[in-house]
Scaffold this motif. Structure first.
Motif, mmCIF file in Angstrom:
data_model
loop_
_atom_site.group_PDB
_atom_site.id
_atom_site.type_symbol
_atom_site.label_atom_id
_atom_site.label_comp_id
_atom_site.label_asym_id
_atom_site.label_seq_id
_atom_site.Cartn_x
_atom_site.Cartn_y
_atom_site.Cartn_z
ATOM 1 N N ALA A 1 -13.469 -76.283 94.352
ATOM 2 C CA ALA A 1 -13.801 -77.532 95.052
ATOM 3 C C ALA A 1 -12.533 -78.265 95.460
ATOM 4 O O ALA A 1 -12.446 -78.820 96.564
ATOM 5 C CB ALA A 1 -14.663 -78.420 94.158
ATOM 6 N N ALA A 2 -11.532 -78.257 94.578
ATOM 7 C CA ALA A 2 -10.267 -78.934 94.898
ATOM 8 C C ALA A 2 -9.595 -78.252 96.087
ATOM 9 O O ALA A 2 -9.061 -78.911 96.984
ATOM 10 C CB ALA A 2 -9.343 -78.928 93.685
ATOM 11 N N GLU A 3 -9.675 -76.936 96.104
ATOM 12 C CA GLU A 3 -9.032 -76.199 97.190
ATOM 13 C C GLU A 3 -9.702 -76.494 98.533
ATOM 14 O O GLU A 3 -9.027 -76.743 99.537
ATOM 15 C CB GLU A 3 -9.095 -74.699 96.875
ATOM 16 C CG GLU A 3 -8.068 -73.893 97.644
ATOM 17 C CD GLU A 3 -8.248 -72.406 97.389
ATOM 18 O OE1 GLU A 3 -8.381 -72.025 96.199
ATOM 19 O OE2 GLU A 3 -8.283 -71.642 98.363
ATOM 20 N N VAL A 4 -11.041 -76.498 98.505
ATOM 21 C CA VAL A 4 -11.772 -76.799 99.748
ATOM 22 C C VAL A 4 -11.426 -78.198 100.242
ATOM 23 O O VAL A 4 -11.213 -78.420 101.434
ATOM 24 C CB VAL A 4 -13.290 -76.666 99.505
ATOM 25 C CG1 VAL A 4 -14.070 -77.234 100.689
ATOM 26 C CG2 VAL A 4 -13.662 -75.221 99.256
ATOM 27 N N ARG B 1 -3.748 -77.250 106.119
ATOM 28 C CA ARG B 1 -3.748 -76.465 107.346
ATOM 29 C C ARG B 1 -2.978 -77.186 108.443
ATOM 30 O O ARG B 1 -3.167 -78.381 108.658
ATOM 31 C CB ARG B 1 -5.207 -76.293 107.783
ATOM 32 C CG ARG B 1 -5.483 -75.102 108.611
ATOM 33 C CD ARG B 1 -6.990 -75.042 108.875
ATOM 34 N NE ARG B 1 -7.777 -74.607 107.730
ATOM 35 C CZ ARG B 1 -8.866 -75.246 107.292
ATOM 36 N NH1 ARG B 1 -9.280 -76.336 107.873
ATOM 37 N NH2 ARG B 1 -9.533 -74.783 106.272
ATOM 38 N N ALA B 2 -2.101 -76.504 109.116
ATOM 39 C CA ALA B 2 -1.367 -77.167 110.203
ATOM 40 C C ALA B 2 -1.874 -76.636 111.542
ATOM 41 O O ALA B 2 -2.272 -75.476 111.659
ATOM 42 C CB ALA B 2 0.122 -76.904 110.070
ATOM 43 N N GLY B 3 -1.896 -77.469 112.530
ATOM 44 C CA GLY B 3 -2.211 -77.034 113.887
ATOM 45 C C GLY B 3 -3.680 -76.755 114.148
ATOM 46 O O GLY B 3 -4.026 -76.183 115.182
ATOM 47 N N ARG C 1 -15.066 -73.661 114.390
ATOM 48 C CA ARG C 1 -13.990 -74.614 114.655
ATOM 49 C C ARG C 1 -13.781 -75.564 113.482
ATOM 50 O O ARG C 1 -12.661 -75.921 113.138
ATOM 51 C CB ARG C 1 -14.306 -75.405 115.929
ATOM 52 C CG ARG C 1 -14.219 -74.542 117.185
ATOM 53 C CD ARG C 1 -14.825 -75.264 118.384
ATOM 54 N NE ARG C 1 -14.089 -76.467 118.723
ATOM 55 C CZ ARG C 1 -14.575 -77.428 119.510
ATOM 56 N NH1 ARG C 1 -15.788 -77.324 120.035
ATOM 57 N NH2 ARG C 1 -13.848 -78.495 119.789
ATOM 58 N N VAL C 2 -14.902 -76.017 112.857
ATOM 59 C CA VAL C 2 -14.789 -76.935 111.715
ATOM 60 C C VAL C 2 -14.101 -76.244 110.541
ATOM 61 O O VAL C 2 -13.342 -76.867 109.789
ATOM 62 C CB VAL C 2 -16.183 -77.475 111.308
ATOM 63 C CG1 VAL C 2 -16.146 -78.127 109.935
ATOM 64 C CG2 VAL C 2 -16.669 -78.476 112.353
ATOM 65 N N ALA C 3 -14.320 -74.945 110.401
ATOM 66 C CA ALA C 3 -13.648 -74.210 109.331
ATOM 67 C C ALA C 3 -12.140 -74.220 109.533
ATOM 68 O O ALA C 3 -11.374 -73.932 108.613
ATOM 69 C CB ALA C 3 -14.154 -72.780 109.280
ATOM 70 N N ASN C 4 -11.706 -74.580 110.724
ATOM 71 C CA ASN C 4 -10.283 -74.571 111.041
ATOM 72 C C ASN C 4 -9.752 -75.975 111.341
ATOM 73 O O ASN C 4 -8.731 -76.140 111.990
ATOM 74 C CB ASN C 4 -10.064 -73.656 112.257
ATOM 75 C CG ASN C 4 -8.605 -73.331 112.440
ATOM 76 O OD1 ASN C 4 -7.878 -73.222 111.458
ATOM 77 N ND2 ASN C 4 -8.175 -73.223 113.693
ATOM 78 N N VAL C 5 -10.468 -77.013 110.841
ATOM 79 C CA VAL C 5 -10.057 -78.383 111.134
ATOM 80 C C VAL C 5 -8.803 -78.722 110.327
ATOM 81 O O VAL C 5 -8.601 -78.228 109.219
ATOM 82 C CB VAL C 5 -11.205 -79.365 110.806
ATOM 83 C CG1 VAL C 5 -11.525 -79.383 109.319
ATOM 84 C CG2 VAL C 5 -10.884 -80.766 111.284
#
Lengths: 343, 631
Positions: free
Chosen positions: B467-470, B477-479, B520-524
């Motif tokens: 949970a902490a990681e999520v 995450r950058a960019g 896309r949200v997985a990559n926010v």
């Protein structure tokens, strides 16, 4: 069109006003612009908000030095070339950007004794008249935006007063319970004076001026609470009276309209006002009305230090009195040796 | 970056500090349980404050003919008979007690002449039934419950020396994940919004009271908090959602200026003479009168205008058609390119009545728009369109206890986040009393559930770490994409394709686009640090909004009829067959939304007897009617 904004950014360790040029459309409010800044230029710009309809009291901020709700400040109220400066409310410690630590208010709320239900009245059997509930209902309109707390000179820039002073929000809470038709506690006013620091308030009405719900905090809550505790507790106005009058003169002065000196009764006449002899005593200082707020030509008062002529709160004795007073102006009377002390 | 986690142990954790959450917490604390309240905003800022009308409860103070049976009947009619009958029954029976109880907490409702709680009329309620305080009933409710909690804390302080010893409010705290131990709830993981620090609650019982989902829509009357957190938490822990296709849209919400976008314009503006016009200035409602209503509505503007003064000899103007018809007409005009610049239509009362009449009849509307938006409704038309207001669907719960269905135990839900009570359409005033009745029940049964446990379930370390990681992922995450852009795109999909009027083609399209958004949200990614960072908070909320939106779109595609808050242009009629069906969503192992049909529970005979047979015939199949006859 683009408008120029200066928004305070930083945290507890310090910060600065940052310049932004941001698109503003017709019909927007300051909170819309803050949201646009978040969406386009500063995604981590911290700002509290919830309802965006002036009902929750979350988006309190200082706009050009004025304590306001961001959602209730229309962009059309500024001239087109005006720079709009947005800062966090100043009385509370900054957490980040426009968000401050308002836990002071929640601590004071906990210290204010809760509603005491009337013993022996079952739920469903409460009966109250509309006129009686309306007085308390005015104060229950409060949306807890804490703008009144923010603008109050007793604690604005005076952290040292915070432990002893609950602030206007909790004076109206005390007044609300005091006026509640069925509240079982009878000591709300004494509590306000003894534990909430009501005596610190010098009735400058700044709180009333900034209230977005237009609650008459000073006139309908603070002054009535002060009046009722005035002869029991410390209050600067009464304190001055006590200093310069003897107790017996204080009491006789307050009883003046009926018969102050039974030893020398006035003859009854058809026109009582004409019968009053010119008073020999100087007017009671405690009988003087409190100073009214220094309103400007627009009928409004300057509420922020940025535009006020002076720092801090007004003197409860009036701005035109300097201490120490010249001896010839002090209305002290030596005890009259002919008067019996038990009078 | 610190991954230190502050730990707390409680018996009951209530997520959400609106009416339902606070009422549940009070009940759990009164049952002797150590209780935590989690609030996404400051204590007392809940969306409940937006409720204006009142709280419906059959106290019979104004009309003594009112009783729980009449209220029950009104609620079932309003929900078009899809309501969970047991919830509607409990609600109607217990609402008066819950309102009276508020007075013992210090609430001050408006009064009748004889000193009782005043009650007002409202759409769909047969008698005056809404306890109210001017137009700020929701605020009164929240403040009263908030102050009751403070008073309980004062009692605890007197006894233990600590205000927080039995009930503690965690303000500006968001829960991102529920912790499970097997099938049992073991706690909740979240972060302080102020500091971004994590915290873990070890608790055997969790009450969800997180409200609705409106933030997934472009035009909504809901606040930023309404991101469907509770719905998503429930799904991810194995609970089910029911009838998510039913969303209440109000046909006339402001669409311009932006400062009041989504705010409701009361129907009485139209009742008092307001007319709807398109960009060509045409009173277009005359083109949208359905055949079934043809006889009751005026055919010419002249006749419609005469109705306001002489309703007996003229037919009503078509602006006064039912909500869904008006909304459908507005929708069609906008889609045909005849909308206003902001994507609505014009609601004009300024040319219809003299200014002083408008101010006299619509004082709060006039005041509200003047103050919030500098719009003078006596001088200019308003721009209006459908606005998302309330979600009838939600966590599928046991009607008596509020316990969530599905595989999970120890999870409870109350208020807007729970489903079933309002069927396909909620009556005004029923939400405030819903909060109180089912908030209390959820708190009570969560406390009772804790007593039945021998061993306290424990959160697994690996789940906490996950949970902490999520939670940290968007910062790490950058960019990646900007969360605000993603939210706007999601709102566009839901508003345009799963809005008030729905079609199979658009819904299929929406599901496809939601899948794209999911990737896309997985990559926010979120800029900045953990300290009060709204971009990061939104990035975390997005995945909840997305999964709940998917449930809504799937259920809307499945239900091939129009009923209450679900209108299908390709299936415009209400179908008795569909009335027997609840649509239930769950998440499967892979995290995909799974939809199934379940039968609607059958009403008990003595409750059926409250309705005329002719009325039942409008809703039920012939087969059901035959069974009713046989009983």
């Amino acid at each position: 069109m683009k408008r120029h904004f200066r928004v305070w950014r930083g945290d507890a360790s310090g910060g600065e006003l940052r310049d932004f040029d941001v698109e503003v459309n017709e019909g927007e409010v300051v909170l819309d612009i803050i949201h646009r800044l978040q969406a386009t230029q500063a995604p981590d710009l911290a700002c509290r908000w919830n309802c965006k309809a002036g009902k929750c009291g979350s988006c309190s901020m200082e706009i050009n030095g004025m304590p306001r709700l961001g959602c209730m400040t229309r962009m059309s109220t500024f001239t087109e070339d005006e720079t709009i400066t947005v800062t966090p409310i100043r009385t509370f410690p900054v957490i980040r950007d426009l968000v401050t630590d308002v836990s002071f208010n929640y601590e004071k709320a906990r210290e204010t004794p809760a509603f005491a239900p009337p013993p022996g009245v079952a739920p469903g059997d409460y009966r109250m008249r509309q006129v009686d509930v309306e007085r308390s209902q005015e104060f229950r309109k409060c949306i807890e935006c804490f703008l009144c707390q923010n603008t109050c000179h007793v604690i604005r820039d005076h952290d040292e007063n915070k432990p002893a002073f609950s602030g206007p929000r909790f004076f109206i809470r005390a007044a609300e319970l005091d006026m509640h038709p069925l509240d079982d506690r009878a000591d709300r006013k004494e509590y306000a004076q003894a534990s909430q620091g009501l005596g610190y308030c010098n009735i400058t009405k700044c709180c009333t001026e900034v209230c977005p719900e237009h609650i008459k905090i000073t006139d309908n809550a603070i002054i009535p609470m002060k009046e009722r505790v005035v002869d029991r507790r410390y209050d600067p106005l009464v304190w001055l009276g006590r200093k310069i009058f003897r107790r017996d003169e204080l009491e006789s002065a307050s009883a003046k309209p009926s018969s102050a000196h039974p030893s020398a009764p006035h003859p009854p006449t058809a026109n009582p006002s004409a019968a009053n002899p010119p008073t020999v005593n100087p007017p009671m200082s405690s009988a003087r009305l409190p100073q009214t707020a220094p309103v400007g030509p627009d009928g409004h008062m300057d509420i922020a230090e940025l535009v006020a002529p002076q720092q801090g709160g007004l003197s409860p004795f009036g701005e035109d009195i300097e201490f120490p007073l010249p001896p010839e102006q002090i209305s002290y009377h030596h005890p009259d040796p002919d008067k019996s002390p038990d009078h | 970056m610190s991954t230190a986690i502050e730990r707390h142990r409680y018996d009951v954790v209530v997520i959400g500090a609106g009416g339902a959450g606070l009422r549940a917490a009070i009940e759990a604390r009164l049952a002797g349980k150590r209780t935590a309240i989690i609030s996404k905003s400051l204590f007392g800022k809940a969306h409940t404050v937006m409720a204006e009308g009142g709280a419906a409860a059959a106290m019979g103070n104004v009309n003594s003919n009112d009783n729980w049976m009449v209220h029950f009947r009104d609620t079932m009619r309003g929900g078009k008979f899809l309501n969970n009958f047991r919830m509607a029954e409990l609600h109607a029976k217990e609402a008066p007690e819950r309102i009276w109880e508020l007075e013992t907490y210090g609430a001050l409702f408006d009064r009748t002449k004889d000193g009782k709680i005043s009650q007002r009329n409202f759409g769909g309620h047969e008698y005056p039934r809404l306890a109210h305080v001017g137009d700020r009933t929701g605020l009164e409710l929240i403040r009263t419950l908030q102050q009751k909690i403070v008073s309980l804390q004062q009692e605890d302080f007197a006894e233990t020396g600590s205000y927080d010893s039995r009930i503690r409010v965690f303000q500006e705290t968001t829960i991102t994940e529920l912790m499970l131990d097997g099938d049992r709830v073991a706690g909740a993981f979240g972060y302080y919004r102020e500091s971004g620090e994590f915290l873990l609650f070890e608790a055997p019982a969790v009450v969800l009271a997180t409200g609705g989902v409106g933030r997934s829509y472009k035009v909504t009357s809901n606040s930023w908090e309404y991101t469907g957190d509770g719905h998503a938490l429930a799904l991810r822990s194995g609970a089910t959602l029911i009838n998510m296709e039913f969303l209440q849209f109000h046909p006339t919400g402001m669409v311009w200026p932006p400062s009041v976008k989504g705010i409701l314009v009361t129907e009485s503006v139209r009742g008092d003479g307001g007319v709807l016009r398109n960009s060509e200035g045409k009173r277009f409602m005359f083109d949208y009168v359905p055949d079934v209503f043809r006889k009751q509505y005026a055919e010419t503007e002249e006749e419609g205008d005469r109705w306001y003064d002489d309703p007996d000899n003229n037919r009503r103007p078509p602006e006064l058609l039912p909500r869904d018809e008006v909304a459908r007409a507005i929708n069609s005009e906008v889609k045909a390119g005849r909308g206003s610049p902001a994507g609505g239509v014009f609601l004009d009362v300024s040319t219809r009545l003299p200014a002083e009449q408008i101010i006299k009849r619509l004082p709060s509307m006039h005041h509200q728009f003047k103050e919030l938006a500098d719009v003078d409704i006596t001088k200019e038309p308003m721009e209006v369109g459908p606005t998302c207001h309330y979600v009838m669907g939600g966590v599928e719960v046991d009607p008596d206890t509020g316990a969530a269905f599905g595989t999970v135990q120890g999870l409870f839900a109350a208020g807007e986040v729970s489903g079933g009570m309002h069927g396909s359409n909620r009556l005004g005033g029923n939400s405030l009393s819903d909060l109180l009745v089912f908030g209390k029940r959820a708190g009570e049964h969560a406390a009772a559930y804790v007593d039945t446990l021998g061993v306290r379930p424990k959160p697994a370390k690996i789940d906490v770490a996950a949970a902490a990681e999520v939670a940290l992922a968007p910062l790490a995450r950058a960019g990646g994409e900007n969360p605000y852009t993603l939210q706007q795109d999601l709102q566009a999909v839901m508003g345009d394709l799963v809005g008030i009027i729905r079609r199979a083609g658009e819904l299929t399209d929406a599901l496809k686009r939601l899948q794209e958004l999911k990737a896309r949200v997985a990559n926010v990614s979120a800029d900045g640090g953990r300290l009060y960072n709204p971009g990061w908070h939104l990035a975390l909320d997005l995945r909840n909004m997305l999964v709940v939106s998917e449930c809504t779109a799937k259920a809307a595609l499945e239900r091939e009829e129009s009923r209450g808050g679900h209108t299908r242009e390709d299936f415009p009629k209400m179908s008795p067959e569909w009335r027997r069906v609840n649509l239930v969503c769950s998440l499967d192992e892979a995290g995909e939304v799974h939809l199934e049909r379940k039968p609607v529970p059958r009403m008990r005979a003595e409750l059926i007897d409250l309705f005329d047979r002719s009325e039942l015939a409008k809703y039920m199949t012939d087969e059901e009617l035959a069974e009713v006859e046989a009983e």
